[in-house]
Structure formats: structure tokens, C-alpha cells
Design a protein around this motif. Structure first.
Motif, PDB file in Angstrom:
ATOM      1  N   HIS A   1       0.935  -1.119   0.108  1.00 45.88           N
ATOM      2  CA  HIS A   1       0.057   0.071   0.054  1.00 45.88           C
ATOM      3  C   HIS A   1       1.077   1.413   0.030  1.00 45.88           C
ATOM      4  CE1 HIS A   1      -3.358   2.773   0.729  1.00 45.88           C
ATOM      5  NE2 HIS A   1      -2.836   2.735   1.849  1.00 45.88           N
TER       6      HIS A   1
ATOM      7  N   GLN B   1     -10.971   7.550   2.157  1.00 40.76           N
ATOM      8  CA  GLN B   1     -10.037   6.446   1.454  1.00 40.76           C
ATOM      9  C   GLN B   1     -10.565   6.142  -0.068  1.00 40.76           C
ATOM     10  OE1 GLN B   1      -9.483   3.126   3.943  1.00 40.76           O
ATOM     11  NE2 GLN B   1      -9.772   1.686   2.566  1.00 40.76           N
ATOM     12  N   HIS B   2      -9.929   5.876  -0.801  1.00 45.01           N
ATOM     13  CA  HIS B   2     -10.096   5.710  -2.182  1.00 45.01           C
ATOM     14  C   HIS B   2     -10.195   4.162  -2.478  1.00 45.01           C
ATOM     15  CE1 HIS B   2     -10.078   9.898  -3.382  1.00 45.01           C
ATOM     16  NE2 HIS B   2      -9.143  10.067  -2.427  1.00 45.01           N
ATOM     17  N   ALA B   3     -11.081   3.778  -3.411  1.00 40.15           N
ATOM     18  CA  ALA B   3     -11.122   2.194  -4.150  1.00 40.15           C
ATOM     19  C   ALA B   3      -9.949   2.376  -5.255  1.00 40.15           C
ATOM     20  CB  ALA B   3     -12.427   2.273  -4.584  1.00 40.15           C
ATOM     21  N   MET B   4      -9.129   1.340  -5.159  1.00 38.91           N
ATOM     22  CA  MET B   4      -8.088   1.334  -6.135  1.00 38.91           C
ATOM     23  C   MET B   4      -7.515   0.001  -6.351  1.00 38.91           C
ATOM     24  SD  MET B   4      -5.306   3.376  -4.233  1.00 38.91           S
ATOM     25  CE  MET B   4      -3.980   3.156  -5.666  1.00 38.91           C
ATOM     26  N   HIS B   5      -6.864  -0.387  -7.327  1.00 36.42           N
ATOM     27  CA  HIS B   5      -5.977  -1.621  -7.486  1.00 36.42           C
ATOM     28  C   HIS B   5      -4.683  -1.555  -6.621  1.00 36.42           C
ATOM     29  CE1 HIS B   5      -8.580  -3.330 -10.511  1.00 36.42           C
ATOM     30  NE2 HIS B   5      -8.764  -2.191 -11.116  1.00 36.42           N
ATOM     31  N   TYR B   6      -4.428  -2.717  -6.007  1.00 33.39           N
ATOM     32  CA  TYR B   6      -3.101  -2.713  -5.361  1.00 33.39           C
ATOM     33  C   TYR B   6      -2.250  -3.763  -5.976  1.00 33.39           C
ATOM     34  CZ  TYR B   6      -5.195   0.324  -1.661  1.00 33.39           C
ATOM     35  OH  TYR B   6      -5.587   1.492  -1.174  1.00 33.39           O
TER      36      TYR B   6
ATOM     37  N   HIS C   1      -0.591  -1.847  -8.200  1.00 33.52           N
ATOM     38  CA  HIS C   1      -0.862  -0.557  -7.840  1.00 33.52           C
ATOM     39  C   HIS C   1      -0.746   0.338  -8.978  1.00 33.52           C
ATOM     40  CE1 HIS C   1       2.840  -1.349  -5.508  1.00 33.52           C
ATOM     41  NE2 HIS C   1       3.069  -0.339  -6.478  1.00 33.52           N
TER      42      HIS C   1
END
Length: 213
Positions: free
Chosen positions: A23, A150-155, A158
Motif C-alpha cells: 500500500h 479512502q479511495h477504491a483502487m487496485h493494489y 497498484h
């Protein structure tokens, strides 16, 4: 667009340290005094959302680290990065992305934003263009004077696109304040660069006539 080469060994280690994290993004939220900016927008009868998107995009384009992106093992620098912000649609009660090519001329930017926004109302889009990472992901949250987000996102993997969000204006000590959240990949953007971003936003908000003419 060009490749970025780190000459400093410490800068290379700093990049590797954060780039290997699961992260690697960090987020700062602060209240920005937008009293003069709002007065100027209203006096010139400018569209509020597009004017704020322009200001936030201009500052990001002025700071080179906000134009850096990670591609595989490389860091590249875009000549310009372009806001892709959320707008309402006529098709559903969820948002569409509205991607507007950045340009320094505020009037030209606002004209383009108005035109593209109209198209998104009836032909909404939720997909990024394949292969592109020259975005700035932006979201207005006009219902809440938030203190964090807090944002939604690919990790896995990333991405390295900054997320910029602003919230509901509120009044404190007879000044208009706006919550502003900025999230960025820590391998590219450090606290110094984040501080420069907020400081430049404040400079524009104090003297908006110099930037929104």
C-alpha cells in the motif's frame, strides 16, 4: 514524455523502499481557505466545479512529481496530466468520469469541460482509456465537509495516478473553507512535494484573478 533517472543513490533507495510496499499511497486532508476564490468565481459567473478542477489541475501540472508515473521498472514524466473527474449523469444515480484535456488557458479549459460534461450526461463512461496513465483522478464530494477519505483502487499491481478530492464548503471565523484531500504514490511524491501542492493552492486562492482571468 520522458524517462526519469534518479542520480542520487538515496533517491533510488527511497523509490525502491516505497515501491515495494503493498500500500504505497499516502493521503493528506486539510482545509483550504477559498474565500477569495469563491468570490471571484461568483463575480465572474464561472462554473464552480470546472473552475475548481482547473485550479487543482494547474497546480498538479506545475509540480513535476505529480506528472511522474511508474511503468514496470521505469518512471516516466508526462508533459501534462489531465483531470478525469466525477460528474452526474442522466442514466443512473452513480457518477460518470469526465476527462478533459488540460490546458493553461482557464477559459478554454472551462469551455471544453462544459462540452464534455454535457456529453457524459447521456453517454456516461466508467472506463479509463487503455494504456493511459496521464490522468489526475478527481472527485467532488459536495455533501460532506469531510476530514478524511479512502479511495477504491487496485493494489496488485497498484497504479501511480494521484487522487484529488474536495468536499462541502463551510464557514469558520467568517472565512469559507474547503476540505481538500490529496493522495499520491509515496515512491514518487514525498511530503515536501505534497506541501508544495497545498501551498500553491493557497496562493491561487488568495489571488485568483492572477490565475483565473
Amino acid at each position: 514524455m520522458k524517462k526519469v533517472k534518479f542520480d542520487s543513490e538515496h533517491r533510488k533507495k527511497h523509490f525502491a523502499f516505497f515501491n515495494h510496499m503493498n500500500h504505497p499511497h499516502f493521503n493528506i486532508t486539510a482545509n483550504v481557505d477559498v474565500t477569495n476564490l469563491l468570490q471571484h468565481i461568483k463575480s465572474q459567473q464561472l462554473p464552480m466545479t470546472f473552475s475548481i478542477v482547473y485550479v487543482l489541475s494547474r497546480v498538479a501540472n506545475e509540480i513535476q512529481e505529480f506528472r511522474w508515473r511508474i511503468r514496470g521498472n521505469d518512471v516516466i514524466e508526462h508533459n501534462a496530466v489531465h483531470p478525469s473527474f466525477t460528474v452526474a449523469t442522466d442514466k443512473a444515480d452513480v457518477f460518470s468520469f469526465c476527462t478533459v484535456p488540460y490546458q493553461l488557458d482557464s477559459k478554454g479549459f472551462i469551455v471544453d469541460a462544459s462540452r464534455i460534461n454535457e456529453a457524459m450526461k447521456t453517454n456516461p463512461s466508467i472506463e479509463d482509456e487503455p494504456g493511459r496513465d496521464d490522468y489526475l483522478f478527481m472527485s467532488p464530494i459536495p455533501w460532506i465537509s469531510f476530514t478524511g477519505i479512502q479511495h477504491a483502487m487496485h493494489y496488485h499491481p497498484h497504479d501511480s495516478v494521484p487522487r484529488i478530492t474536495w468536499g462541502k464548503f463551510f464557514t469558520q471565523n467568517q472565512r469559507s473553507l474547503m476540505p481538500l484531500s490529496v493522495q499520491a504514490h509515496h515512491a514518487l511524491v514525498d511530503g515536501r512535494h505534497m506541501g508544495a501542492y497545498f501551498n500553491y493552492i493557497e496562493e491561487i486562492c488568495v489571488n485568483p484573478v492572477l490565475f483565473l482571468s
